[in-house]
Design a protein around this motif. Structure first.
Motif, PDB file in Angstrom:
ATOM      1  N   HIS A 104       0.825  -1.214   0.000  1.00  0.00           N
ATOM      2  CA  HIS A 104       0.000   0.000   0.000  1.00  0.00           C
ATOM      3  C   HIS A 104       0.858   1.264   0.000  1.00  0.00           C
ATOM      4  N   TYR A 180      -7.622  -4.189   2.697  1.00  0.00           N
ATOM      5  CA  TYR A 180      -9.041  -4.263   2.352  1.00  0.00           C
ATOM      6  C   TYR A 180      -9.578  -5.679   2.529  1.00  0.00           C
ATOM      7  N   PRO A 197      -9.978   4.524   4.970  1.00  0.00           N
ATOM      8  CA  PRO A 197      -9.780   4.389   3.523  1.00  0.00           C
ATOM      9  C   PRO A 197     -10.396   5.530   2.721  1.00  0.00           C
ATOM     10  N   ASN A 200      -8.038   8.370   2.868  1.00  0.00           N
ATOM     11  CA  ASN A 200      -6.871   8.085   2.029  1.00  0.00           C
ATOM     12  C   ASN A 200      -7.192   8.262   0.547  1.00  0.00           C
ATOM     13  N   TYR A 201      -8.349   7.774   0.130  1.00  0.00           N
ATOM     14  CA  TYR A 201      -8.750   7.925  -1.275  1.00  0.00           C
ATOM     15  C   TYR A 201      -8.903   9.406  -1.618  1.00  0.00           C
ATOM     16  N   THR A 202      -9.431  10.182  -0.677  1.00  0.00           N
ATOM     17  CA  THR A 202      -9.600  11.617  -0.915  1.00  0.00           C
ATOM     18  C   THR A 202      -8.261  12.292  -1.169  1.00  0.00           C
ATOM     19  N   TYR A 204      -5.596  11.003  -2.440  1.00  0.00           N
ATOM     20  CA  TYR A 204      -5.046  10.665  -3.756  1.00  0.00           C
ATOM     21  C   TYR A 204      -5.921  11.166  -4.905  1.00  0.00           C
ATOM     22  N   ILE A 205      -7.181  11.410  -4.630  1.00  0.00           N
ATOM     23  CA  ILE A 205      -8.020  12.093  -5.626  1.00  0.00           C
ATOM     24  C   ILE A 205      -7.517  13.520  -5.811  1.00  0.00           C
ATOM     25  N   LEU A 254      -7.695  -2.590  -8.748  1.00  0.00           N
ATOM     26  CA  LEU A 254      -8.734  -2.062  -7.873  1.00  0.00           C
ATOM     27  C   LEU A 254     -10.118  -2.532  -8.301  1.00  0.00           C
ATOM     28  N   ARG A 258     -12.547  -4.840  -5.932  1.00  0.00           N
ATOM     29  CA  ARG A 258     -13.853  -4.341  -5.519  1.00  0.00           C
ATOM     30  C   ARG A 258     -15.015  -5.059  -6.190  1.00  0.00           C
TER      31      ARG A 258
END
Length: 309
Positions: A104, A180, A197, A200-202, A204-205, A254, A258
């Protein structure tokens, strides 16, 4: 049912179905791939370190990208090579968390370094008169520090959250561990396993948004200048190729994690899982090594000098 996370001492990983009779061949090919990754990345790293003419921001960021490639693959290949020679595919609870942390954090650091490279090209082409005042040694060191620190800090928080979760299963449906999938084994997933998470996604967005913004300005600046177009092709094109390779590989994995279904053959699943551990670590140094004239010439000179001895 398991009542406490401490009861789960080992996880089982997905089997390499259909490879029973080809384990030795697959082991040799995997070892060869890992050796190639080490060879080309170390070549770029040593070339940049040794040649003082390459001690510039773009090459320093590239050096860190190659170092991160070695770091990330070290979290997968040794364990995978061991599994290829074993009849059982298991990993300890602590080893699973460690492998997830390395993979990660490596992905996050890759993205952060690619953002720095995009920023470097933006300043070099869009604000050339300010380049040396913006890209000072002190600022470069700070940029590199945060490119490593932020993803490691974010993943550390995620890993700690995972480690305190009560687990009610022991099978990871993949050939390596990620947080995950460990969280999916939780008896009752804590709210933190959603919030962390999402945060974290925010982050990298925002990274992705900055890259898009910088390239909008780069393309606009290059349209009206032949000199800037030449700079763009020479230095931005390799970055775009590396960025697209990285994003394609990560989105591929990903989407599988998912939304993957049991109808997909296991061999295809395994390829989807390891794609980002094979393609970017090999292509990134090759793209830059072949495209950037200074690095290519320095490597050629080195090998010519060796053959003339």
């Amino acid at each position: 049912m398991v009542d406490n996370v401490s009861v789960v001492a080992m996880f089982t990983l997905s089997e390499l179905s259909g490879t029973v009779h080809y384990r030795v061949t697959l082991f040799i090919l995997t070892l060869l791939c890992y050796c190639v990754i080490w060879l080309i990345n170390v070549t770029i790293i040593v070339t940049i370190i040794v040649d003082k003419n390459l001690h510039e921001p773009m090459y320093i960021f590239l050096c860190n990208l190659c170092i991160n490639g070695l770091y990330g693959t070290a979290g997968f290949y040794p364990k995978f090579l061991s599994d290829l020679l074993s009849s059982s595919h298991v990993i300890s609870y602590a080893g699973c968390l460690l492998q997830g942390f390395v993979l990660h954090s490596s992905v996050g650091a890759d993205f952060s370094i690619l953002v720095l490279m995009a920023y470097d090209r933006y300043v070099a082409i869009c604000q050339p008169l300010m380049y040396h005042s913006v890209m000072t040694k002190g600022k470069i060191g700070l940029f590199v520090f945060f490119a490593w620190f932020i993803p490691h800090y974010l993943v550390m928080v995620s890993t700690i959250t995972t480690s305190i979760t009560k687990i009610c299963g022991s099978h990871i449906p993949k050939i390596y561990c990620i947080n995950y999938l460990v969280n999916r084994l939780a008896c009752t997933p804590p709210i933190a396993s959603v919030i962390v998470p999402a945060f974290n996604y925010t982050v990298y967005i925002i990274h992705a948004g900055f890259i898009v913004w910088s390239y909008m300005y780069l393309i606009r600046k290059c349209l009206g200048s032949a000199e800037n177009r030449s700079k763009f092709i020479q230095t931005c094109l390799p970055h775009l190729l590396c960025l697209n390779t990285f994003l394609f590989s990560m989105l591929f994995d990903l989407m599988y994690v998912r939304f993957g279904t049991s109808t997909i053959p296991q061999g295809v699943k395994n390829f989807m899982a390891i794609e980002f551990l094979v393609i970017p670590p090999i292509l990134n140094p090759l793209i830059y090594g072949l495209k950037l004239t200074q690095i290519r010439n320095r490597i050629v000179q080195f090998f010519k000098g060796r053959t003339d001895m």
